[in-house]
Motif scaffolding. Structure first.
Motif, PDB file in Angstrom:
ATOM      1  N   LEU A  79       0.821  -1.218   0.000  1.00 50.94           N
ATOM      2  CA  LEU A  79       0.000   0.000   0.000  1.00 50.94           C
ATOM      3  C   LEU A  79       0.852   1.265   0.000  1.00 50.94           C
ATOM      4  O   LEU A  79       0.444   2.289  -0.535  1.00 50.94           O
ATOM      5  N   ARG A  80       1.977   1.220   0.669  1.00 50.62           N
ATOM      6  CA  ARG A  80       2.911   2.346   0.805  1.00 50.62           C
ATOM      7  C   ARG A  80       2.296   3.472   1.644  1.00 50.62           C
ATOM      8  O   ARG A  80       1.105   3.694   1.590  1.00 50.62           O
ATOM      9  N   PRO A  81       3.123   4.181   2.457  1.00 52.63           N
ATOM     10  CA  PRO A  81       4.553   3.941   2.629  1.00 52.63           C
ATOM     11  C   PRO A  81       4.810   2.735   3.522  1.00 52.63           C
ATOM     12  O   PRO A  81       3.895   2.264   4.206  1.00 52.63           O
ATOM     13  N   ALA A  82       6.033   2.227   3.500  1.00 53.44           N
ATOM     14  CA  ALA A  82       6.391   1.123   4.392  1.00 53.44           C
ATOM     15  C   ALA A  82       6.305   1.590   5.841  1.00 53.44           C
ATOM     16  O   ALA A  82       6.505   2.772   6.141  1.00 53.44           O
ATOM     17  N   LEU A  83       5.978   0.661   6.707  1.00 47.53           N
ATOM     18  CA  LEU A  83       5.862   1.007   8.127  1.00 47.53           C
ATOM     19  C   LEU A  83       7.248   1.299   8.702  1.00 47.53           C
ATOM     20  O   LEU A  83       8.198   0.548   8.456  1.00 47.53           O
ATOM     21  N   PRO A  84       7.384   2.366   9.475  1.00 49.05           N
ATOM     22  CA  PRO A  84       8.687   2.686  10.070  1.00 49.05           C
ATOM     23  C   PRO A  84       9.021   1.723  11.201  1.00 49.05           C
ATOM     24  O   PRO A  84       8.133   1.205  11.873  1.00 49.05           O
ATOM     25  N   THR A  85      10.303   1.499  11.409  1.00 51.32           N
ATOM     26  CA  THR A  85      10.714   0.599  12.495  1.00 51.32           C
ATOM     27  C   THR A  85      10.604   1.273  13.856  1.00 51.32           C
ATOM     28  O   THR A  85      10.413   0.604  14.867  1.00 51.32           O
ATOM     29  N   VAL A  86      10.770   2.598  13.889  1.00 49.35           N
ATOM     30  CA  VAL A  86      10.565   3.382  15.101  1.00 49.35           C
ATOM     31  C   VAL A  86       9.579   4.489  14.756  1.00 49.35           C
ATOM     32  O   VAL A  86       9.729   5.161  13.733  1.00 49.35           O
ATOM     33  N   LEU A  87       8.571   4.679  15.588  1.00 47.46           N
ATOM     34  CA  LEU A  87       7.497   5.587  15.221  1.00 47.46           C
ATOM     35  C   LEU A  87       6.923   6.285  16.441  1.00 47.46           C
ATOM     36  O   LEU A  87       7.230   5.936  17.585  1.00 47.46           O
ATOM     37  N   ASP A 125      -2.555  15.224   2.567  1.00 45.66           N
ATOM     38  CA  ASP A 125      -1.921  16.107   1.580  1.00 45.66           C
ATOM     39  C   ASP A 125      -0.755  16.882   2.204  1.00 45.66           C
ATOM     40  O   ASP A 125       0.278  17.099   1.556  1.00 45.66           O
ATOM     41  N   SER A 126      -0.922  17.293   3.466  1.00 49.73           N
ATOM     42  CA  SER A 126       0.119  18.092   4.116  1.00 49.73           C
ATOM     43  C   SER A 126       1.398  17.295   4.348  1.00 49.73           C
ATOM     44  O   SER A 126       2.507  17.829   4.220  1.00 49.73           O
ATOM     45  N   VAL A 127       1.262  16.023   4.685  1.00 46.58           N
ATOM     46  CA  VAL A 127       2.458  15.206   4.968  1.00 46.58           C
ATOM     47  C   VAL A 127       2.953  14.482   3.725  1.00 46.58           C
ATOM     48  O   VAL A 127       3.902  13.716   3.800  1.00 46.58           O
ATOM     49  N   ARG A 128       2.282  14.717   2.586  1.00 46.89           N
ATOM     50  CA  ARG A 128       2.708  14.167   1.294  1.00 46.89           C
ATOM     51  C   ARG A 128       2.864  12.646   1.330  1.00 46.89           C
ATOM     52  O   ARG A 128       3.797  12.069   0.772  1.00 46.89           O
ATOM     53  N   GLY A 129       1.917  11.990   2.002  1.00 47.96           N
ATOM     54  CA  GLY A 129       1.892  10.537   2.018  1.00 47.96           C
ATOM     55  C   GLY A 129       3.002   9.877   2.785  1.00 47.96           C
ATOM     56  O   GLY A 129       3.230   8.676   2.633  1.00 47.96           O
ATOM     57  N   ARG A 130       3.714  10.604   3.657  1.00 47.69           N
ATOM     58  CA  ARG A 130       4.849  10.026   4.375  1.00 47.69           C
ATOM     59  C   ARG A 130       4.461   9.398   5.708  1.00 47.69           C
ATOM     60  O   ARG A 130       5.300   8.815   6.387  1.00 47.69           O
ATOM     61  N   ALA A 131       3.230   9.560   6.117  1.00 48.49           N
ATOM     62  CA  ALA A 131       2.781   8.982   7.386  1.00 48.49           C
ATOM     63  C   ALA A 131       1.527   8.150   7.131  1.00 48.49           C
ATOM     64  O   ALA A 131       0.748   8.439   6.224  1.00 48.49           O
ATOM     65  N   TRP A 132       1.373   7.117   7.933  1.00 48.67           N
ATOM     66  CA  TRP A 132       0.150   6.308   7.859  1.00 48.67           C
ATOM     67  C   TRP A 132      -0.970   7.037   8.575  1.00 48.67           C
ATOM     68  O   TRP A 132      -0.808   7.484   9.710  1.00 48.67           O
ATOM     69  N   LEU A 133      -2.125   7.137   7.937  1.00 47.41           N
ATOM     70  CA  LEU A 133      -3.282   7.800   8.532  1.00 47.41           C
ATOM     71  C   LEU A 133      -4.484   6.884   8.354  1.00 47.41           C
ATOM     72  O   LEU A 133      -4.842   6.527   7.221  1.00 47.41           O
ATOM     73  N   VAL A 134      -5.082   6.472   9.459  1.00 44.41           N
ATOM     74  CA  VAL A 134      -6.168   5.497   9.423  1.00 44.41           C
ATOM     75  C   VAL A 134      -7.326   5.995  10.287  1.00 44.41           C
ATOM     76  O   VAL A 134      -7.108   6.346  11.459  1.00 44.41           O
ATOM     77  N   PRO A 135      -8.550   6.042   9.766  1.00 44.01           N
ATOM     78  CA  PRO A 135      -9.697   6.339  10.631  1.00 44.01           C
ATOM     79  C   PRO A 135      -9.811   5.279  11.724  1.00 44.01           C
ATOM     80  O   PRO A 135      -9.712   4.080  11.447  1.00 44.01           O
ATOM     81  N   CYS A 136      -9.987   5.714  12.958  1.00 43.73           N
ATOM     82  CA  CYS A 136     -10.073   4.768  14.074  1.00 43.73           C
ATOM     83  C   CYS A 136     -11.293   3.869  13.892  1.00 43.73           C
ATOM     84  O   CYS A 136     -12.404   4.372  13.712  1.00 43.73           O
TER      85      CYS A 136
END
Length: 496
Positions: free
Chosen positions: A179-187, A208-219
């Motif tokens: 799905l991308r991005p890969a999960l970080p090892t430390v977060l 859009d603000s983080v340009r897809g660099r963080a995982w964002l999931v509705p709880c």
């Protein structure tokens, strides 16, 4: 008297203009079918080449007999490989059909069908309508496909979160890599509280603000929460290196943000609880965001004796062999126990099971463990600690007498941990609040019983516990609650 050619051309132009205007409206396909039904005097429908009824007029809806007649006619016309025609007639009602595109064998376009029209010029009208209707149908199909893709991705991201929370890190990493991005090892885990009706909009703006660099999931449990997994190392996810919580609260005035400490990917459940507790502080913070206060983790109790005690407590679940294939196995039972301890009755949304299924599993777990986990705070706290110690790195337990909970809590390490948990209450010098917390713990975290034991009103007891939340920087009245840590810490120091 027949209309003159010029009148017929003017009428046809008016029809084309009317269809063009209808195509710009919401739900254009059904709106145009309603208009065609009134214009032709017969019910208008969209029929697939296989006879499936894809759309019909709503005002009025065609009866089942006419839907069946149109479906049979569309199948027959497709069998002949003809893009348009009139089937029926005589005693049978005629069906006028026009394909909305090429009648290819592998991906045929649907047919616009009108049953028994009374309009004398139905053929040219349907030919004109098929062009506009075909475009609107393809636009709506594309929108439906987009929504299906979005829904599938949302479910996949939720599945990644669920796998992380249940400890299945390798499986979560494999799905996330696709799905991308890969999960970080430390977060760091962010819990973002926002208005329910704006959750999707706010999630889009943050993405859009983080340009897809963080995982964002509705709880999946709370409809007003978003959960974000943010890399703790490397390039900042927000522009100009701005902390993400400040970016979010600057852009959105209706949100509050709780941020965990840096945790390893395998400890994402701990990070979520930390962020949830930080959110309790953020609700009253001037900047509407707060980080976790840095309380020491309970896994400091993961001594060999602690592991031996946890294994003995959970053994009936770990060794359980279901008698039927449909019955939950050990992993499902422990997953249900952990979810219920964290979310209470909301575990049904987390686990995607019915409330009766949750209740049945809890009764089964009670029977296996021989305690009333579903009602008794002491049993809940013990089970919560056992799950945490069971998942922590383990050593080799020495031979000797069986370990007990009081034995685990009587070590010098446990005393240091317990004092760290209760120190914020002591430093706040809130004697009445501290006594209220102990009364609440003795009452199995039931607020009415605690209020009665203290001789104060229910709102008064709630207000004291809210002040305790502010002092501790932890959530008490909302799940996941710090009540298990407080019960264990109080027990370790001889207060229970």
């Amino acid at each position: 008297m027949a209309a003159s050619p010029s009148d017929a051309r003017a009428e046809r132009a008016d029809d084309v203009l009317a269809l063009a205007r209808l195509a710009a409206r919401r739900g254009a396909v059904r709106v145009m079918l309603d208009w065609l039904t009134r214009r032709t005097g017969g019910p208008a429908m969209l029929i697939g080449a296989d006879g499936s009824v894809l759309a019909t007029a709503d005002d009025p809806p065609p009866p089942a007999s006419l839907r069946r007649l149109a479906a049979e006619a569309a199948v027959e016309l497709h069998r002949r490989g003809v893009p348009s025609g009139v089937l029926g007639g005589g005693e049978a009602r005629p069906v006028h059909l026009v394909a909305l595109g090429p009648t290819e064998p592998r991906d045929p376009a649907p047919y616009l069908a009108v049953v028994a029209p009374s309009a004398p010029r139905c053929g040219p009208l349907l030919a004109d309508a098929s062009r506009t209707l075909g475009l609107s149908w393809r636009v709506e199909e594309a929108e439906r496909a987009r929504r299906r893709v979005e829904t599938a991705e949302a479910y996949s991201r939720e599945a990644v979160l669920h796998l992380l929370m249940s400890g299945s890190v390798p499986a979560a990493q494999r799905i996330a890599a696709a799905l991308r991005p890969a999960l970080p090892t430390v977060l760091q885990v962010y819990v973002i509280e926002c208005p329910v009706h704006r959750r999707r909009e706010i999630a889009g703006r943050i993405h859009d603000s983080v340009r897809g660099r963080a995982w964002l999931v509705p709880c999946p449990v709370r409809p007003n929460h978003l959960i974000s997994l943010v890399p703790a190392q490397g390039e900042p996810v927000a522009p100009d290196g701005e902390p993400l919580d400040r970016l979010i609260t600057r852009q959105e005035t209706e949100v509050r943000v709780g941020v965990s400490a840096e945790v390893a990917l395998r400890d994402a459940p701990v990070g979520y609880e930390q962020a949830f507790h930080a959110l309790a502080v953020a609700r009253n913070a001037p900047g509407r965001s707060a980080g976790f206060g840095g309380h020491s983790d309970v896994t400091v109790l993961a001594s060999p004796e602690g592991h031996a005690w946890a294994s003995a407590l959970l053994a009936p679940c770990l060794e359980y062999a279901p008698t039927r294939r449909a019955d939950p196995g050990p992993a499902e039972l422990l997953g249900t126990l952990g979810s219920w301890l964290s979310f209470g009755s909301a575990a049904t949304r987390h686990l995607k099971i019915h409330r009766n299924t949750l209740a049945a599993r809890l009764r089964h777990i009670d029977g296996l463990l021989g305690v009333d986990v579903s009602r008794d705070l002491a049993a809940q706290s013990a089970a919560w600690l056992a799950l945490r110690l069971h998942q922590a790195p383990r050593g080799t337990a020495p031979a000797g007498h069986p370990a007990t909970l009081d034995g685990v809590l009587s070590t010098p390490t446990a005393a240091i941990w317990a004092r760290a948990q209760l120190r914020p209450l002591d430093q706040a010098n809130l004697t009445a609040v501290s006594e209220s917390v102990r009364a609440w713990l003795r009452a199995d975290a039931r607020l009415p019983a605690a209020a009665s034991a203290l001789g104060i009103s229910l709102p008064g007891a709630r207000k004291r516990l809210t002040r305790a939340e502010d002092a501790l920087g932890r959530s008490l009245l909302s799940a996941p609650s710090a009540k298990y840590e407080l019960w264990l810490a109080t027990r370790a120091l001889g207060g229970l």
